[in-house]
Design a protein around this motif. Structure first.
Motif, PDB file in Angstrom:
ATOM      1  N   LEU A  83      29.882  12.339  43.530  1.00 54.52           N
ATOM      2  CA  LEU A  83      30.302  13.142  44.682  1.00 54.52           C
ATOM      3  C   LEU A  83      30.482  14.609  44.336  1.00 54.52           C
ATOM      4  O   LEU A  83      30.085  15.497  45.089  1.00 54.52           O
ATOM      5  CB  LEU A  83      31.612  12.582  45.257  1.00 54.52           C
ATOM      6  N   TYR A  84      31.095  14.875  43.185  1.00 49.72           N
ATOM      7  CA  TYR A  84      31.471  16.244  42.834  1.00 49.72           C
ATOM      8  C   TYR A  84      30.497  16.930  41.877  1.00 49.72           C
ATOM      9  O   TYR A  84      30.570  18.154  41.697  1.00 49.72           O
ATOM     10  CB  TYR A  84      32.860  16.249  42.186  1.00 49.72           C
ATOM     11  N   GLY A  85      29.627  16.159  41.230  1.00 50.02           N
ATOM     12  CA  GLY A  85      28.787  16.752  40.201  1.00 50.02           C
ATOM     13  C   GLY A  85      29.600  16.993  38.943  1.00 50.02           C
ATOM     14  O   GLY A  85      30.517  16.234  38.617  1.00 50.02           O
ATOM     15  N   ASN A  86      29.300  18.073  38.237  1.00 45.74           N
ATOM     16  CA  ASN A  86      29.972  18.348  36.967  1.00 45.74           C
ATOM     17  C   ASN A  86      31.344  18.992  37.119  1.00 45.74           C
ATOM     18  O   ASN A  86      32.131  19.015  36.173  1.00 45.74           O
ATOM     19  CB  ASN A  86      29.087  19.255  36.100  1.00 45.74           C
ATOM     20  N   THR A  87      31.622  19.539  38.297  1.00 44.10           N
ATOM     21  CA  THR A  87      32.884  20.260  38.504  1.00 44.10           C
ATOM     22  C   THR A  87      33.710  19.565  39.576  1.00 44.10           C
ATOM     23  O   THR A  87      33.376  19.614  40.766  1.00 44.10           O
ATOM     24  CB  THR A  87      32.624  21.724  38.924  1.00 44.10           C
ATOM     25  N   VAL A  88      34.774  18.904  39.137  1.00 47.18           N
ATOM     26  CA  VAL A  88      35.644  18.179  40.075  1.00 47.18           C
ATOM     27  C   VAL A  88      36.765  19.115  40.504  1.00 47.18           C
ATOM     28  O   VAL A  88      37.790  19.262  39.815  1.00 47.18           O
ATOM     29  CB  VAL A  88      36.220  16.899  39.427  1.00 47.18           C
ATOM     30  N   GLU A  89      36.555  19.785  41.636  1.00 52.21           N
ATOM     31  CA  GLU A  89      37.573  20.701  42.135  1.00 52.21           C
ATOM     32  C   GLU A  89      37.530  20.729  43.659  1.00 52.21           C
ATOM     33  O   GLU A  89      36.511  20.402  44.279  1.00 52.21           O
ATOM     34  CB  GLU A  89      37.400  22.109  41.559  1.00 52.21           C
ATOM     35  N   ALA A  90      38.644  21.142  44.231  1.00 49.87           N
ATOM     36  CA  ALA A  90      38.779  21.140  45.682  1.00 49.87           C
ATOM     37  C   ALA A  90      38.413  22.496  46.277  1.00 49.87           C
ATOM     38  O   ALA A  90      38.573  23.541  45.650  1.00 49.87           O
ATOM     39  CB  ALA A  90      40.212  20.775  46.075  1.00 49.87           C
ATOM     40  N   THR A  91      37.935  22.454  47.503  1.00 53.22           N
ATOM     41  CA  THR A  91      37.708  23.659  48.298  1.00 53.22           C
ATOM     42  C   THR A  91      39.034  24.075  48.934  1.00 53.22           C
ATOM     43  O   THR A  91      39.839  23.222  49.315  1.00 53.22           O
ATOM     44  CB  THR A  91      36.680  23.365  49.401  1.00 53.22           C
ATOM     45  N   ASN A  92      39.274  25.354  49.037  1.00 55.52           N
ATOM     46  CA  ASN A  92      40.475  25.843  49.723  1.00 55.52           C
ATOM     47  C   ASN A  92      40.211  25.931  51.221  1.00 55.52           C
ATOM     48  O   ASN A  92      39.267  26.597  51.647  1.00 55.52           O
ATOM     49  CB  ASN A  92      40.877  27.224  49.181  1.00 55.52           C
ATOM     50  N   TYR A  93      41.040  25.256  51.990  1.00 54.08           N
ATOM     51  CA  TYR A  93      40.895  25.234  53.443  1.00 54.08           C
ATOM     52  C   TYR A  93      42.071  25.936  54.114  1.00 54.08           C
ATOM     53  O   TYR A  93      43.193  25.930  53.590  1.00 54.08           O
ATOM     54  CB  TYR A  93      40.829  23.794  53.959  1.00 54.08           C
ATOM     55  N   ASN A  94      41.804  26.482  55.264  1.00 53.90           N
ATOM     56  CA  ASN A  94      42.851  26.998  56.145  1.00 53.90           C
ATOM     57  C   ASN A  94      42.935  26.067  57.341  1.00 53.90           C
ATOM     58  O   ASN A  94      42.104  26.136  58.255  1.00 53.90           O
ATOM     59  CB  ASN A  94      42.529  28.427  56.581  1.00 53.90           C
ATOM     60  N   PHE A  95      43.914  25.187  57.313  1.00 55.63           N
ATOM     61  CA  PHE A  95      44.105  24.238  58.404  1.00 55.63           C
ATOM     62  C   PHE A  95      45.079  24.775  59.452  1.00 55.63           C
ATOM     63  O   PHE A  95      45.733  24.011  60.164  1.00 55.63           O
ATOM     64  CB  PHE A  95      44.587  22.894  57.865  1.00 55.63           C
ATOM     65  N   GLN A  96      45.183  26.082  59.515  1.00 56.87           N
ATOM     66  CA  GLN A  96      46.000  26.779  60.526  1.00 56.87           C
ATOM     67  C   GLN A  96      47.461  26.345  60.493  1.00 56.87           C
ATOM     68  O   GLN A  96      48.102  26.170  61.526  1.00 56.87           O
ATOM     69  CB  GLN A  96      45.387  26.591  61.919  1.00 56.87           C
ATOM     70  N   GLY A  97      47.962  26.174  59.267  1.00 55.22           N
ATOM     71  CA  GLY A  97      49.376  25.895  59.080  1.00 55.22           C
ATOM     72  C   GLY A  97      49.739  24.431  58.975  1.00 55.22           C
ATOM     73  O   GLY A  97      50.822  24.092  58.471  1.00 55.22           O
ATOM     74  N   LEU A  98      48.856  23.542  59.414  1.00 52.82           N
ATOM     75  CA  LEU A  98      49.155  22.107  59.346  1.00 52.82           C
ATOM     76  C   LEU A  98      49.392  21.655  57.906  1.00 52.82           C
ATOM     77  O   LEU A  98      50.181  20.752  57.647  1.00 52.82           O
ATOM     78  CB  LEU A  98      48.005  21.293  59.948  1.00 52.82           C
TER      79      LEU A  98
END
Length: 281
Positions: free
Chosen positions: A98-113
């Protein structure tokens, strides 16, 4: 039923279903229980086939020990799903798939939720949730995806994710499934001792009492009631209790007319963290 560990195999199996039939999706981290079964059954009722993913997602854990101790029961999970229906496709990939060689998260703006409740206590958690779901939605391209209301904040964030990424999937919330005692079903319940499990019933009992008192007591009185309840218990440690607006998830200080409220709670039984929630009005 068929089991797939790579996207090519899964997509090949789904190709015949895409032409004129609906595909449902139930994302899980495994250690399946009757709460998951309720999601799969709902998805089977409303779609022609269902994909169930089983993947313990590392980017949504901010505690390495919690990730390591999370129950992994793939063999019994597959057996359970096999007993439900033939039209189920299990997707159980490795992280690199799923992630390939780099397992890291994307930064999201969920509008405060993402900054309320769980977000205050599990930094980065919802970035991990959003990242893995966006990856899975993109691969599977389901018509509908199903989430339990036990993770109500997550449910609201997934709806926001679909809006942000403009994904053509309908998000369906499914009511909490509880044991006869009232304890919300959770994969983490498998780690509770018999004594802890008996004491953990206090979580749902307290929410029920808050609901009973909601119309006649102020929010500050209810907050005090919950704190005092758990202060008296030697087994459970209250991490947080909040009454929040059901739509915005903002902590409520005073009740407003025509607004829907929900009580949210997180409790530790030893090192095991349990969450629950309940609609109040």
């Amino acid at each position: 039923m068929s089991v797939h560990t790579n996207r090519e195999s899964l997509l090949a199996a789904l190709t015949p279903w895409r032409k004129s039939q609906k595909i449902g999706f139930v994302p899980t981290m495994g250690a399946l229980h009757q709460g998951h079964v309720s999601l799969v059954n709902r998805a089977l009722q409303e779609n022609d086939c269902v994909v169930v993913s089983i993947f313990v997602n590392p980017t949504q854990f901010n505690n390495t020990e919690d990730l390591e101790r999370y129950p992994r029961t793939l063999e019994s999970d597959i057996a359970l799903l096999n007993s439900l229906h033939n039209n189920i496709f299990v997707y159980a990939p490795e992280a690199s798939e799923l992630y390939g060689n780099t397992v890291e998260a994307t930064n999201y703006n969920f509008q405060g939720l993402e900054h309320e409740m769980e977000g205050k206590h599990r930094k980065g958690h919802f970035n991990g949730v959003g990242t893995i779901l966006n990856l899975l939605f993109t691969i599977i391209e389901p018509d509908r995806a199903y989430f339990g209301e036990k993770d109500f904040q997550q449910l609201q964030i997934v709806k926001k994710l679909v809006e942000i990424e403009n994904l053509p999937v309908a998000i369906v919330g499914v009511p909490i499934v509880r044991e006869e005692s009232g304890l919300a079903l959770s994969s983490r319940n498998q780690r509770l001792s018999a004594a802890q499990k008996e004491e953990a019933v206090l979580i749902s009992e307290t929410l029920r009492r808050v609901k009973e008192r909601f119309s006649s007591h102020s929010i500050s009185e209810l907050n005090r009631f919950v704190k005092e309840t758990f202060d008296k218990n030697d087994t459970l440690v209250l991490e947080y209790f909040e009454i929040a607006n059901e739509k915005t998830l903002k902590t409520a200080v005073k009740k407003q007319k025509n607004e829907k409220y929900r009580a949210f709670i997180a409790v530790f039984a030893g090192e095991i963290r349990l969450i629950d929630n309940m609609a109040l009005n």
